[in-house]
Design a protein around this motif. Structure first.
Motif, PDB file in Angstrom:
ATOM      1  N   ARG A 142     -16.766  -8.614  -2.340  1.00  0.00           N
ATOM      2  CA  ARG A 142     -15.865  -7.977  -1.233  1.00  0.00           C
ATOM      3  C   ARG A 142     -14.391  -8.307  -1.497  1.00  0.00           C
ATOM      4  O   ARG A 142     -13.338  -7.363  -0.472  1.00  0.00           O
ATOM      5  N   ARG A 143     -14.543  -9.404  -2.057  1.00  0.00           N
ATOM      6  CA  ARG A 143     -12.756  -9.957  -2.031  1.00  0.00           C
ATOM      7  C   ARG A 143     -12.540  -9.244  -3.140  1.00  0.00           C
ATOM      8  O   ARG A 143     -10.713  -9.004  -2.627  1.00  0.00           O
ATOM      9  N   ARG A 144     -12.911  -8.741  -3.968  1.00  0.00           N
ATOM     10  CA  ARG A 144     -12.137  -8.068  -5.209  1.00  0.00           C
ATOM     11  C   ARG A 144     -11.623  -6.720  -4.332  1.00  0.00           C
ATOM     12  O   ARG A 144     -10.923  -6.121  -4.842  1.00  0.00           O
ATOM     13  N   ARG A 145     -12.664  -5.717  -3.807  1.00  0.00           N
ATOM     14  CA  ARG A 145     -12.346  -4.400  -3.127  1.00  0.00           C
ATOM     15  C   ARG A 145     -11.544  -4.898  -2.074  1.00  0.00           C
ATOM     16  O   ARG A 145     -10.007  -3.707  -2.295  1.00  0.00           O
ATOM     17  N   ARG A 146     -10.838  -5.917  -1.187  1.00  0.00           N
ATOM     18  CA  ARG A 146      -9.957  -6.187  -0.794  1.00  0.00           C
ATOM     19  C   ARG A 146      -8.610  -5.812  -1.414  1.00  0.00           C
ATOM     20  O   ARG A 146      -7.461  -5.377  -0.751  1.00  0.00           O
ATOM     21  N   HIS A 147      -8.239  -6.441  -2.599  1.00  0.00           N
ATOM     22  CA  HIS A 147      -7.550  -6.701  -3.635  1.00  0.00           C
ATOM     23  C   HIS A 147      -7.573  -5.570  -4.111  1.00  0.00           C
ATOM     24  O   HIS A 147      -5.629  -5.497  -4.255  1.00  0.00           O
ATOM     25  N   LEU A 148      -8.127  -5.114  -5.028  1.00  0.00           N
ATOM     26  CA  LEU A 148      -7.933  -3.650  -4.987  1.00  0.00           C
ATOM     27  C   LEU A 148      -7.188  -2.900  -4.046  1.00  0.00           C
ATOM     28  O   LEU A 148      -6.988  -1.769  -4.360  1.00  0.00           O
ATOM     29  N   ASP A 149      -7.686  -2.383  -2.685  1.00  0.00           N
ATOM     30  CA  ASP A 149      -7.031  -2.035  -1.969  1.00  0.00           C
ATOM     31  C   ASP A 149      -5.721  -2.217  -1.791  1.00  0.00           C
ATOM     32  O   ASP A 149      -4.734  -1.206  -1.760  1.00  0.00           O
ATOM     33  N   ARG A 150      -5.619  -3.739  -1.996  1.00  0.00           N
ATOM     34  CA  ARG A 150      -3.374  -4.077  -1.508  1.00  0.00           C
ATOM     35  C   ARG A 150      -2.925  -3.618  -2.469  1.00  0.00           C
ATOM     36  O   ARG A 150      -1.570  -3.508  -2.700  1.00  0.00           O
ATOM     37  N   LEU A 151      -3.452  -3.457  -3.778  1.00  0.00           N
ATOM     38  CA  LEU A 151      -3.030  -3.130  -5.235  1.00  0.00           C
ATOM     39  C   LEU A 151      -2.594  -1.861  -5.069  1.00  0.00           C
ATOM     40  O   LEU A 151      -1.372  -1.018  -5.423  1.00  0.00           O
ATOM     41  N   ALA A 152      -3.482  -0.662  -4.321  1.00  0.00           N
ATOM     42  CA  ALA A 152      -3.673   0.539  -4.459  1.00  0.00           C
ATOM     43  C   ALA A 152      -1.887   0.619  -3.327  1.00  0.00           C
ATOM     44  O   ALA A 152      -1.273   1.640  -3.459  1.00  0.00           O
ATOM     45  N   ASP A 153      -1.883  -0.353  -2.015  1.00  0.00           N
ATOM     46  CA  ASP A 153      -0.935  -0.510  -1.338  1.00  0.00           C
ATOM     47  C   ASP A 153       0.647  -0.466  -1.580  1.00  0.00           C
ATOM     48  O   ASP A 153       1.169  -0.071  -1.740  1.00  0.00           O
ATOM     49  N   TYR A 154       0.427  -0.634  -2.984  1.00  0.00           N
ATOM     50  CA  TYR A 154       1.494  -2.228  -3.900  1.00  0.00           C
ATOM     51  C   TYR A 154       2.373  -1.230  -4.351  1.00  0.00           C
ATOM     52  O   TYR A 154       3.506  -0.194  -4.143  1.00  0.00           O
ATOM     53  N   GLN A 155       0.809  -0.091  -5.226  1.00  0.00           N
ATOM     54  CA  GLN A 155       1.399   0.986  -6.127  1.00  0.00           C
ATOM     55  C   GLN A 155       2.079   2.005  -5.398  1.00  0.00           C
ATOM     56  O   GLN A 155       2.953   2.627  -5.625  1.00  0.00           O
ATOM     57  N   ARG A 156       0.897   3.130  -4.291  1.00  0.00           N
ATOM     58  CA  ARG A 156       2.204   3.374  -3.535  1.00  0.00           C
ATOM     59  C   ARG A 156       3.211   2.842  -3.034  1.00  0.00           C
ATOM     60  O   ARG A 156       4.027   4.012  -2.889  1.00  0.00           O
ATOM     61  N   ARG A 157       3.639   2.515  -2.456  1.00  0.00           N
ATOM     62  CA  ARG A 157       5.019   1.522  -1.957  1.00  0.00           C
ATOM     63  C   ARG A 157       6.305   2.052  -3.114  1.00  0.00           C
ATOM     64  O   ARG A 157       7.419   1.662  -2.641  1.00  0.00           O
ATOM     65  N   GLY A 158       5.949   1.877  -4.129  1.00  0.00           N
ATOM     66  CA  GLY A 158       7.244   1.819  -4.858  1.00  0.00           C
ATOM     67  C   GLY A 158       8.196   0.440  -5.252  1.00  0.00           C
ATOM     68  O   GLY A 158       8.761   1.204  -5.835  1.00  0.00           O
ATOM     69  N   GLU A 159       7.841  -0.354  -4.498  1.00  0.00           N
ATOM     70  CA  GLU A 159       8.713  -1.639  -4.626  1.00  0.00           C
ATOM     71  C   GLU A 159       8.897  -2.864  -5.251  1.00  0.00           C
ATOM     72  O   GLU A 159       6.906  -3.935  -5.200  1.00  0.00           O
ATOM     73  N   PHE A 160       9.665  -2.934  -7.083  1.00  0.00           N
ATOM     74  CA  PHE A 160       8.973  -3.576  -7.750  1.00  0.00           C
ATOM     75  C   PHE A 160       9.299  -4.707  -7.926  1.00  0.00           C
ATOM     76  O   PHE A 160      11.401  -4.077  -7.346  1.00  0.00           O
ATOM     77  N   PRO A 161       9.633  -5.599  -8.635  1.00  0.00           N
ATOM     78  CA  PRO A 161      11.096  -6.205  -9.256  1.00  0.00           C
ATOM     79  C   PRO A 161      12.037  -5.773  -9.848  1.00  0.00           C
ATOM     80  O   PRO A 161      11.855  -5.211 -10.598  1.00  0.00           O
TER      81      PRO A 161
END
Length: 231
Positions: free
Chosen positions: A56-75
């Motif tokens: 469950r935690r893994r799926r939640r973090h992969l969903d968060r990773l997808a949101d991070y990628q789509r937002r496109g704000e990187f260091p």
């Protein structure tokens, strides 16, 4: 005279600004594609050995990773003159792994990494490091986190870690694609141009020469863009 000099100086400055924006856009696209492919690969990975809570935690973090990628704000890296991992950028934007930690409320782990070594590579962390322990508790391995972690350059560099393929193969592949694009464009251009100016051979030859020059410029540009986008 003064206004003329200012205009001459202004044009190169504006050109550099435009080029810099183009470079950052290209680099942002490379990172987004890296994260998109990584997220898809991690979702397809076999993790039957994980406990239900870890899944469950893994799926939640992969969903968060997808949101991070789509937002496109990187260091943004303005301090190290080569492509390097950066846990939190000079603009206070977290990297993908740091983002997952922050979303889980582990600001303490992010702060600890920043105090120890902000350019740390996940694969270099010891097995008993708190970040590695957090990864395991959340259904991710150190190798998977290392795959998530892209490197952030000070400026765009047409060099790449080449992801899962050798760099010589990446270079050969993009060279082949660039050559094929140039050859196809040359063929189409010649067929179109050869029918123009039927009564003026000089104009026709000049146009054909122009098409050839443009194609010679197109081939390395396509190859460079593809090489820069390798994850």
């Amino acid at each position: 005279m003064a206004s003329t000099n200012m205009g001459c100086v202004g044009r190169p400055v504006a050109l550099r600004g435009t080029l810099r924006r183009w470079q950052h856009g290209l680099e942002r696209g490379r990172i987004r594609e890296h994260l998109r492919r990584t997220e898809a690969a991690l979702r397809d990975a076999n993790h039957d050995d994980l406990a239900p809570r870890q899944r469950r935690r893994r799926r939640r973090h992969l969903d968060r990773l997808a949101d991070y990628q789509r937002r496109g704000e990187f260091p943004t890296n303005r301090t190290v003159p080569e492509r390097t991992p950066l846990f939190v950028g000079d603009d206070e934007v977290p990297c993908a792994v740091a983002h997952l930690l922050l979303e889980d409320g582990r600001e303490d782990l992010v702060a600890a990494v920043m105090d120890e070594e902000p350019t740390v590579r996940i694969e270099d962390l010891p097995a008993d490091h708190p970040v590695v322990e957090w990864l395991e508790a959340n259904g991710l391995t150190r190798a998977e986190a290392a795959r998530i972690q892209p490197a952030y350059p000070e400026g765009v560099q047409f060099a790449t870690s080449c992801g899962p393929v050798p760099c010589w193969f990446a270079g050969a592949l993009v060279t082949l694609v660039g050559t094929a694009v140039a050859a196809a464009s040359e063929l189409v251009g010649y067929r179109l141009a050869s029918g123009l100016f039927p009564d003026n051979a000089l104009k026709r030859r000049g146009l054909l020469a122009y098409v050839t020059i443009m194609n010679l410029l197109l081939a390395p540009l396509v190859a460079l863009v593809l090489f820069a986008l390798f994850p």
